[in-house]
Enzyme design. Structure first.
Site, short mmCIF file in Angstrom:
data_model
loop_
_atom_site.label_atom_id
_atom_site.label_comp_id
_atom_site.label_asym_id
_atom_site.label_seq_id
_atom_site.Cartn_x
_atom_site.Cartn_y
_atom_site.Cartn_z
CG HIS A 18 -18.96 -11.75 52.10
ND1 HIS A 18 -20.12 -10.52 52.79
CD2 HIS A 18 -19.45 -12.50 50.96
CE1 HIS A 18 -20.74 -10.73 51.99
NE2 HIS A 18 -20.37 -11.87 50.36
CD GLU A 19 -17.45 -14.00 48.59
OE1 GLU A 19 -18.42 -14.22 47.65
OE2 GLU A 19 -17.71 -12.90 48.17
CD GLU A 76 -24.05 -10.36 49.66
OE1 GLU A 76 -24.26 -11.41 49.21
OE2 GLU A 76 -23.05 -9.31 50.32
CG HIS A 87 -22.42 -15.89 49.36
ND1 HIS A 87 -23.94 -15.77 49.07
CD2 HIS A 87 -21.44 -14.46 49.13
CE1 HIS A 87 -23.71 -14.26 49.28
NE2 HIS A 87 -22.61 -13.78 48.88
ZN ZN Z 1 -22.08 -11.40 48.47
#
Ligand code: ZN
Length: 500
Positions: free
Chosen positions: A264-265, A294, A268
């Protein structure tokens, strides 16, 4: 080059430098700093933020924007120069509308409310937090009053995270999403026994987790010369330059959650890493909105990292790392387990389907808070009723209900919706990607991500904040915000896993 534009970029460069220095201090605060450094660090961050605000709200900057605009616009709409002036003009006009006393009062109130919220959550005591929330809502209403009336007051709050987005547009999308998800999730609940995820709880030595995670991130595009991964309590990604990307995670000895949160990170991080290098030291060097940001984290975590081809490739690695815990589990069983859908109390632990309903609930309550239809005292009851209606979940106490998130205590109202918008956007982008890279899942099944990463860089990442989110959406996907691809994706995946 126009002299005004040159002076403008010099000033903006300094402001961005200060912001990125603050980002390092924030990162350090949450990863390295000894706890007793908090007081000094708060002063440092407070001073930096004040200097940044003063420099940005300087009327001289407004004049430079006026002077530079005609020349910058002559460079063409898509040029760095025209885009920079357009984006900074919007930021500047918003900032100078809000009296510094109000901004300071908001920051002060939040600083007092945050530790109270922590205590209230521990004690499961809404009444303790309620007066602070009332004050924050009141200050947010005063904030709204600084602007010309919009269609809805909430538009001004949403705009801080999703520039140009209207509440009514989000409501339409969320209503359609809700109408699709509530019955889908109810069907899944009926067939809960179809998925065994019991082996995801147990013994997962952290060293082995780090090996698996390191391999996945390296395959994704994480390199030691531009990235870091460190431990924290609540994982986040931070950047202090396009080649200084810092991911954080939290390893737990009894769960594989860190592997997913690191993917997830990474999403980003790669967004920030892939910006046009000419944007460095300008306010364009960020994501277009929190929703777009996101969309990137969700894409790497879910559309890539929870896909069957992904686990066909990586399962041998993870099985070897945790051979006793995963004894007797095959790749297909693991794939099914990491895609289990189960309504639960806590947003941050929710799966990719139920998560959206946690967000829609908050989005609906926030609008009622801002219009004054819902008093702060009545929030827990309204919360619990919606949890039952949307997810069939009974909330046993307010700590695991309306007190579970930090956002409101920080004065952030309008933020939550960007999480679900990210899911919606990620599925729309994926639909486009699947057309343009028809074998994307075959590539993922071989542990190859270069073409996907390059596609994202070319069509999305390199543009930074150059375009408004809606404009960017149409450019990248050719369509407006639309929940149908997300619903189709979830129906397809869960339909197959649960035999619906
Ligand atoms: Zn996030």
């Amino acid at each position: 080059m126009s002299q005004a534009y040159e002076e403008l970029t010099t000033r903006l460069g300094e402001i961005v430098d200060l912001g990125q220095a603050a980002a390092v201090l924030h990162w350090d605060h949450r990863t390295m700093m000894p706890r007793n450094g908090a007081g000094a660090r708060a002063n440092q961050l407070g001073s930096l933020s004040k200097i940044i605000h003063t420099k940005f709200a300087d009327p001289e900057l407004g004049k430079l924007l006026d002077e530079a605009a005609p020349w910058a616009e002559d460079q063409g709409y898509d040029s760095l120069e025209a885009s920079l002036v357009r984006v900074v003009r919007r930021d500047y006009d918003k900032l100078v509308r809000v009296p510094p006393e109000l901004s300071a009062e908001l920051a002060r109130t939040a600083a007092i409310a945050e530790p109270v919220w922590e205590e209230a959550r521990k004690a499961s005591d809404w009444a303790m937090f309620q007066p602070h929330l009332e004050k924050l809502i009141d200050l947010r209403r005063q904030y709204v009053d600084c602007f010309d009336p919009a269609d809805e007051d909430y538009d001004h709050l949403l705009d801080n995270y999703e520039p140009g987005m209207k509440t009514a547009e989000v409501r339409t999308v969320f209503d359609e999403l809700k109408a699709g998800l509530v019955p889908l999730i109810a069907d899944v609940v009926e067939r809960a026994e179809a998925v065994d995820a019991s082996f995801l709880e147990g013994d997962f030595p952290i060293d082995a987790q780090k090996r698996v995670e390191g391999k996945i991130l390296a395959d994704f595009g994480f390199t030691n010369d531009s990235w870091r991964l460190d431990e924290t309590v609540h994982p986040f990604a931070s950047r202090s330059g396009m080649d200084d990307i810092r991911l954080t995670t939290k390893h737990l000895p009894d769960s594989l959650s860190s592997i997913f949160s690191s993917m997830h990170e990474f999403g980003h991080g790669i967004y920030e890493h892939g910006g046009d290098r000419a944007f460095e030291r300008t306010p364009l060097a960020r994501g277009a909105s929190l929703g777009f940001h996101e969309s990137q984290s969700r894409m790497w975590e879910n559309l890539v990292g929870r896909s069957r081809p992904f686990w066909q490739h990586y399962y041998p690695l993870i099985q070897e790392a945790f051979s006793s815990q995963l004894n007797g589990v095959d790749a297909e069983g693991f794939y099914r387990a990491v895609n289990r859908v189960r309504p639960s109390l806590i947003r941050i632990e929710a799966d990719e389907a139920t998560y959206n309903l946690h967000i829609i609930l908050r989005f609906e309550l926030e609008q009622e808070m801002i219009t004054g239809r819902l008093a702060a005292a009545d929030i827990p009851e309204a919360w619990d009723a919606k949890m039952m209606e949307y997810l069939g979940v009974d909330v046993p106490d307010v700590a695991d209900g309306a007190l579970q998130d930090a956002h409101w205590s920080g004065g952030s109202i309008g933020y939550f919706s960007t999480y679900a918008l990210g899911n919606v956007v990620s599925a729309q982008l994926w639909q486009r990607i699947s057309k343009e890279i028809p074998d994307v899942y075959e590539q993922i099944g071989r542990g190859e991500f270069t073409q996907l990463r390059e596609w994202l860089r070319e069509h999305l990442h390199q543009h930074g904040r150059k375009y408004m989110p809606k404009e960017l959406m149409e450019r990248v996907t050719g369509s407006k915000l639309d929940p149908k691809p997300l619903l189709a994706y979830l129906r397809g995946k869960l339909g197959e896993i649960y035999g619906l």
